[in-house]
Every structure is written in C-alpha cells, then in structure tokens.
Design a protein around this motif. Structure first.
Motif, PDB file in Angstrom:
ATOM      1  N   ARG A   6      -0.088  -1.748  11.167  1.00  0.00           N
ATOM      2  CA  ARG A   6       1.059  -0.845  12.122  1.00  0.00           C
ATOM      3  C   ARG A   6       1.499   0.574  12.275  1.00  0.00           C
ATOM      4  NH1 ARG A   6       7.678  -3.524  12.449  1.00  0.00           N
ATOM      5  NH2 ARG A   6       7.921  -2.240  14.177  1.00  0.00           N
ATOM      6  N   ILE A   7       1.788   1.118  13.446  1.00  0.00           N
ATOM      7  CA  ILE A   7       1.976   2.456  13.046  1.00  0.00           C
ATOM      8  C   ILE A   7       3.134   2.469  14.564  1.00  0.00           C
ATOM      9  CG2 ILE A   7      -0.435   3.460  12.326  1.00  0.00           C
ATOM     10  CD1 ILE A   7      -1.585   3.453  15.298  1.00  0.00           C
ATOM     11  N   GLN A  45       8.732  10.641   2.041  1.00  0.00           N
ATOM     12  CA  GLN A  45       7.895  10.107   2.959  1.00  0.00           C
ATOM     13  C   GLN A  45       8.653   8.569   3.221  1.00  0.00           C
ATOM     14  OE1 GLN A  45       3.119  10.173   1.010  1.00  0.00           O
ATOM     15  NE2 GLN A  45       3.381  11.053   2.941  1.00  0.00           N
ATOM     16  N   ALA A  46       8.765   8.323   4.784  1.00  0.00           N
ATOM     17  CA  ALA A  46       9.593   7.323   5.273  1.00  0.00           C
ATOM     18  C   ALA A  46       8.809   6.077   4.609  1.00  0.00           C
ATOM     19  CB  ALA A  46       9.682   6.569   6.303  1.00  0.00           C
ATOM     20  N   PRO A  47       9.784   4.915   4.587  1.00  0.00           N
ATOM     21  CA  PRO A  47       8.781   3.429   3.621  1.00  0.00           C
ATOM     22  C   PRO A  47       7.882   2.753   4.568  1.00  0.00           C
ATOM     23  CG  PRO A  47      11.387   4.025   3.691  1.00  0.00           C
ATOM     24  CD  PRO A  47      10.689   4.829   4.532  1.00  0.00           C
ATOM     25  N   GLN A  48       8.029   3.529   5.965  1.00  0.00           N
ATOM     26  CA  GLN A  48       6.656   2.770   6.719  1.00  0.00           C
ATOM     27  C   GLN A  48       5.690   3.953   6.564  1.00  0.00           C
ATOM     28  OE1 GLN A  48      10.369   3.936   7.919  1.00  0.00           O
ATOM     29  NE2 GLN A  48      10.343   3.410   9.716  1.00  0.00           N
ATOM     30  N   GLU A  66      -0.783   2.675   1.592  1.00  0.00           N
ATOM     31  CA  GLU A  66      -0.802   2.052   0.436  1.00  0.00           C
ATOM     32  C   GLU A  66      -2.124   1.124   1.422  1.00  0.00           C
ATOM     33  OE1 GLU A  66       2.942   0.031  -0.717  1.00  0.00           O
ATOM     34  OE2 GLU A  66       3.329   1.237  -1.795  1.00  0.00           O
ATOM     35  N   GLN A  67      -1.800   0.656   2.490  1.00  0.00           N
ATOM     36  CA  GLN A  67      -2.440  -0.292   3.011  1.00  0.00           C
ATOM     37  C   GLN A  67      -4.006   0.377   2.962  1.00  0.00           C
ATOM     38  OE1 GLN A  67      -0.222  -1.121   6.552  1.00  0.00           O
ATOM     39  NE2 GLN A  67       0.045  -2.963   5.903  1.00  0.00           N
ATOM     40  N   VAL A  68      -4.173   1.368   3.406  1.00  0.00           N
ATOM     41  CA  VAL A  68      -5.562   2.361   3.894  1.00  0.00           C
ATOM     42  C   VAL A  68      -5.758   2.306   2.477  1.00  0.00           C
ATOM     43  CG1 VAL A  68      -6.481   4.534   4.060  1.00  0.00           C
ATOM     44  CG2 VAL A  68      -4.154   3.399   6.009  1.00  0.00           C
ATOM     45  N   ALA A  69      -5.086   2.269   1.833  1.00  0.00           N
ATOM     46  CA  ALA A  69      -5.876   2.842   0.010  1.00  0.00           C
ATOM     47  C   ALA A  69      -6.278   1.817  -0.243  1.00  0.00           C
ATOM     48  CB  ALA A  69      -4.488   3.328  -0.402  1.00  0.00           C
ATOM     49  N   GLY A  70      -5.787   0.259   0.169  1.00  0.00           N
ATOM     50  CA  GLY A  70      -6.215  -0.759  -0.495  1.00  0.00           C
ATOM     51  C   GLY A  70      -7.898  -1.358  -0.004  1.00  0.00           C
ATOM     52  N   SER A  71      -7.607  -0.370   1.293  1.00  0.00           N
ATOM     53  CA  SER A  71      -9.102  -0.921   2.015  1.00  0.00           C
ATOM     54  C   SER A  71     -10.018  -0.630   1.641  1.00  0.00           C
ATOM     55  CB  SER A  71      -9.116  -0.798   2.992  1.00  0.00           C
ATOM     56  OG  SER A  71      -9.262   0.174   3.537  1.00  0.00           O
ATOM     57  N   GLN A  72     -11.601  -1.622   1.981  1.00  0.00           N
ATOM     58  CA  GLN A  72     -13.072  -1.041   1.671  1.00  0.00           C
ATOM     59  C   GLN A  72     -13.608   0.321   2.583  1.00  0.00           C
ATOM     60  OE1 GLN A  72     -12.147  -4.077   0.262  1.00  0.00           O
ATOM     61  NE2 GLN A  72     -11.380  -2.322  -1.367  1.00  0.00           N
ATOM     62  N   GLY A  73     -11.930  -0.266   3.989  1.00  0.00           N
ATOM     63  CA  GLY A  73     -12.747   0.360   5.232  1.00  0.00           C
ATOM     64  C   GLY A  73     -12.056   0.225   6.255  1.00  0.00           C
TER      65      GLY A  73
END
Length: 187
Positions: free
Chosen positions: A39-40, A54-57, A63-70
C-alpha cells in the motif's frame, strides 16, 4: 525455494490498469512465489525533516520491502515519467540515507498505459532511480503494455493472446530473483 515478492503499483486510481495487471500476475505466480501488493496511497509526502521519526505507514512499507526477496514495480506513465505517488514511496523507503530498504533487492519493471508506447518512458526513468538505489534490475525481456479492450479476461486474468508473453516475463523475473538469492557475498 520460496520467494516473497513485494509488488508496488504506481497508481492509486480505483480502476487502475496497473493494479489489475498486478492482480493478474499474482494469479500467474508459480507455487513458491508469494506476491504481496504494498500500500502506498496512505504515505505522507516525503519530507527529509521526518527521517528520524518516520510515520507508521512508512515503517510498514520499509518492513514489507525489507522482508521480501524481490520487488516488482508496476507503473503507469504520467506526463512521460513515473507518477508522483510512486516516487514518493521510493523516496520514503530509501531514507534516511544509508538505511534504504530497496538496496540489493532484485527489481522487475512492467507497466501498462493507454498510449501506443505503453510505459516505455516511465520505465526508463524508473530504471535510472533503481540503479541509484542499488537494485539489480531485470533488463530483458522488456514489457511495455498498451491497455486495450480484451487484454484482461472476464475473471481478471490476462487474456489468451498476451498470457504467454507476460508469463515469459514473469518466469524470467523469478529466475532473476533466484539467481540473486543464490549469490554469496564475499569480503
């Protein structure tokens, strides 16, 4: 091996062709590839003064990007470039300096527009940004889609005439992610 792929759609329009494309790609993903649409639309405008708080969003996005492999970027073309909302999300997750969530994540770039050249210029600009962010980006095949009646089937999947072409891109991207996941860093 299974992969979690973050999907960033550069349009927040309700009936976005690019959101439909993202959902169709999810359906095409092979077993072991989990696609998460990020969500952006709720991100505040980027302001460097907020880097330390930084805002919670923004934290959620990072965190979502960091937890991805791509990361797959699916972007429309606005005024011959990327939409402001996409650039805003990219800026947020790249900050503060030295703490970019994007760094090292293999990227795929695809997009759809009503124009005859699809999203060629937006993708060119986006690739420049991704290079700066240290995101290895799939170079071939390139996919510039023109939104036309019949591209999507009634169930939201990609219609027969284009499905194989898009599947080849998706397969190439997932192989690219696997290749990068297998690399061992040496110092």
């Amino acid at each position: 091996m299974s992969y979690k792929i973050a999907v960033v759609v550069g349009s927040i329009r309700k009936e976005s062709f690019n959101r439909k494309l993202a959902q169709a790609l999810q359906k095409m993903a092979p077993q072991g590839a989990q696609f998460e649409l990020l969500r952006i639309d709720d991100l505040p405008l980027y302001n460097q003064d907020e880097d330390a708080n930084q805002a919670p969003q923004v934290k959620r996005l990072k965190e979502q990007v960091a937890g991805s492999q791509g990361v797959i970027f699916i972007t429309p073309e606005y005024n011959r470039s990327i939409p402001g909302v996409l650039k805003n999300a990219i800026d947020h997750a790249s900050r503060p300096y030295g703490q970019s969530a994007w760094a090292g994540k293999p990227a795929g770039v695809i997009g759809m527009s009503v124009g005859a050249i699809g999203t060629a210029l937006a993708q060119k600009d986006l690739r420049t940004v991704l290079a700066y962010l240290d995101m290895p980006t799939l170079g071939q095949p390139e996919v510039y889609l023109q939104a036309k009646d019949g591209f999507f089937a009634a169930d939201g999947s990609i219609a027969e005439g284009s499905r194989d072409f898009i599947q080849k891109w998706l397969d190439a991207y997932l192989a690219f992610v696997a290749e990068h996941a297998g690399r061992v860093e040496t110092v």
